[in-house]
Design an enzyme around this catalytic site. Structure first.
Site, short mmCIF file in Angstrom:
data_model
loop_
_atom_site.label_atom_id
_atom_site.label_comp_id
_atom_site.label_asym_id
_atom_site.label_seq_id
_atom_site.Cartn_x
_atom_site.Cartn_y
_atom_site.Cartn_z
N HIS A 17 -3.75 -3.53 -7.71
CA HIS A 17 -2.50 -4.03 -8.27
C HIS A 17 -2.38 -3.62 -9.75
O HIS A 17 -1.32 -3.19 -10.20
CB HIS A 17 -2.44 -5.56 -8.20
CG HIS A 17 -2.33 -6.12 -6.82
ND1 HIS A 17 -3.20 -7.06 -6.33
CD2 HIS A 17 -1.45 -5.89 -5.82
CE1 HIS A 17 -2.86 -7.39 -5.10
NE2 HIS A 17 -1.80 -6.68 -4.76
N ARG A 90 -0.52 1.96 -0.09
CA ARG A 90 -1.93 2.33 -0.03
C ARG A 90 -2.20 3.38 1.05
O ARG A 90 -2.98 4.28 0.90
CB ARG A 90 -2.80 1.11 0.26
CG ARG A 90 -2.85 0.13 -0.89
CD ARG A 90 -3.40 -1.19 -0.43
NE ARG A 90 -2.56 -1.75 0.62
CZ ARG A 90 -2.85 -2.81 1.32
NH1 ARG A 90 -3.98 -3.45 1.11
NH2 ARG A 90 -2.03 -3.27 2.24
N SER A 128 -6.21 -8.11 -1.02
CA SER A 128 -6.56 -9.43 -1.56
C SER A 128 -7.34 -10.25 -0.55
O SER A 128 -8.27 -10.98 -0.92
CB SER A 128 -5.30 -10.17 -1.98
OG SER A 128 -4.64 -9.46 -2.99
N1 COA Z 1 -3.86 -2.53 -4.40
C1 COA Z 1 -4.53 -3.44 -3.72
N2 COA Z 1 -3.98 -4.21 -2.76
C2 COA Z 1 -2.69 -4.02 -2.52
C3 COA Z 1 -1.92 -3.07 -3.19
C4 COA Z 1 -2.56 -2.30 -4.19
N3 COA Z 1 -1.92 -1.37 -4.87
N4 COA Z 1 -0.68 -3.11 -2.72
C5 COA Z 1 -0.66 -4.05 -1.78
N5 COA Z 1 -1.88 -4.59 -1.66
C6 COA Z 1 -2.31 -5.57 -0.69
C7 COA Z 1 -2.35 -6.97 -1.21
O1 COA Z 1 -3.62 -7.23 -1.75
C8 COA Z 1 -2.09 -7.76 0.04
O2 COA Z 1 -3.28 -7.91 0.75
P1 COA Z 1 -3.49 -9.11 1.79
O3 COA Z 1 -2.45 -8.94 2.86
O4 COA Z 1 -4.87 -8.89 2.26
O5 COA Z 1 -3.31 -10.39 1.03
C9 COA Z 1 -1.16 -6.84 0.85
O6 COA Z 1 -1.35 -5.57 0.34
C10 COA Z 1 0.29 -7.11 0.67
O7 COA Z 1 0.46 -7.98 -0.38
P2 COA Z 1 1.60 -8.03 -1.45
O8 COA Z 1 1.85 -6.70 -2.04
O9 COA Z 1 1.28 -9.13 -2.36
O10 COA Z 1 2.83 -8.33 -0.58
P3 COA Z 1 3.03 -9.52 0.40
O11 COA Z 1 3.22 -8.92 1.74
O12 COA Z 1 2.03 -10.59 0.28
O13 COA Z 1 4.36 -10.13 -0.16
C11 COA Z 1 6.59 -10.03 -1.00
C12 COA Z 1 5.48 -9.35 -0.24
C13 COA Z 1 6.15 -11.26 -1.78
C14 COA Z 1 7.11 -9.00 -1.97
C15 COA Z 1 7.65 -10.36 0.04
O14 COA Z 1 7.11 -11.23 1.00
C16 COA Z 1 8.85 -10.99 -0.62
O15 COA Z 1 9.66 -10.29 -1.18
N6 COA Z 1 8.95 -12.34 -0.53
C17 COA Z 1 10.03 -13.08 -1.14
C18 COA Z 1 11.05 -13.48 -0.07
C19 COA Z 1 11.93 -12.31 0.30
O16 COA Z 1 12.61 -11.74 -0.52
N7 COA Z 1 11.91 -11.99 1.58
C20 COA Z 1 12.71 -10.91 2.14
C21 COA Z 1 11.97 -9.60 2.03
S1 COA Z 1 12.94 -8.30 2.75
#
Ligand code: COA
Length: 164
Positions: A17, A90, A128
């Site tokens: 991140h 990724r 994560s």
């Molecule tokens: N390096 C390391 N890990 C990464 C990464 C990077 N560059 N990019 C993504 N990841 C990992 C994260 O660690 C996470 O791992 P995990 O699933 O093991 O916890 C996973 O990829 C995805 O996590 P993250 O990027 O935090 O996204 P998310 O899927 O948890 O959440 C939101 C995405 C919060 C952006 C999305 O749910 C959202 O927009 N929510 C708000 C409500 C909304 O607008 N909904 C409609 C969406 S269309």
């Protein structure tokens, strides 16, 4: 002023991140790291705990702010004057999910676009949930999360209390 929003759960923030944050911040005037809830994920940490950890990791980047939000990413972006959502990719496995979110976000607000950065190769295996798993058994996390939050990560996620 060009404002980007980098949304995510950050549970916890990883080196992967931070790599996206550093590179994303160089592409805009202000980058807001937004701690949002993915409704499909349960978390045992508070948003404040996650924000504190992120804040410690981004102190050296002057144009980065950290905020939390309950609601839609596009609404958060609009309220903060942002025109771009930043996401990291990724591997091919991220693509379908990210594409779906990018399409839906754009459908909800066509003023807001999504910009993807390819994760650096050395971090493309990080997630994560794997960090949480390793930390819960007090495994070695030095290569995966920024040094300044290693103690926090163990304090928050380690179930062994350091007794292994
Ligand atoms: N390096 C390391 N890990 C990464 C990464 C990077 N560059 N990019 C993504 N990841 C990992 C994260 O660690 C996470 O791992 P995990 O699933 O093991 O916890 C996973 O990829 C995805 O996590 P993250 O990027 O935090 O996204 P998310 O899927 O948890 O959440 C939101 C995405 C919060 C952006 C999305 O749910 C959202 O927009 N929510 C708000 C409500 C909304 O607008 N909904 C409609 C969406 S269309």
């Amino acid at each position: 002023m060009k404002i980007f929003v980098y949304p995510g759960s950050f549970d916890p923030i990883t080196n992967g991140h931070l790599d996206i944050i550093e590179r994303g911040a160089s592409l805009c005037d202000k980058l807001i790291v937004a701690v949002l809830q993915n409704s499909a994920k349960k978390s045992s940490t508070t948003k404040d705990q996650r924000v504190d950890m992120i804040q410690k990791c981004v102190n050296h980047i002057p144009n980065v702010e950290v905020k939390t939000f309950d609601g839609l990413t596009v609404d958060f972006a609009k309220q903060n004057g942002a025109t771009t959502i930043l996401r990291g990719l990724r591997a091919v496995t991220d693509f379908e999910y990210e594409l779906q979110m990018a399409f839906l976000n754009r459908q909800m607000n066509e003023q807001i676009d999504t910009c993807f950065l390819m994760a650096s190769q050395r971090y493309s295996f990080l997630s994560s949930s794997l960090i949480r798993d390793i930390a819960s058994y007090h495994g070695k996390i030095d290569d995966f999360v920024p040094k300044c939050i290693i103690e926090d990560v163990y304090r928050i996620y380690d179930k062994t209390g350091g007794n292994i």
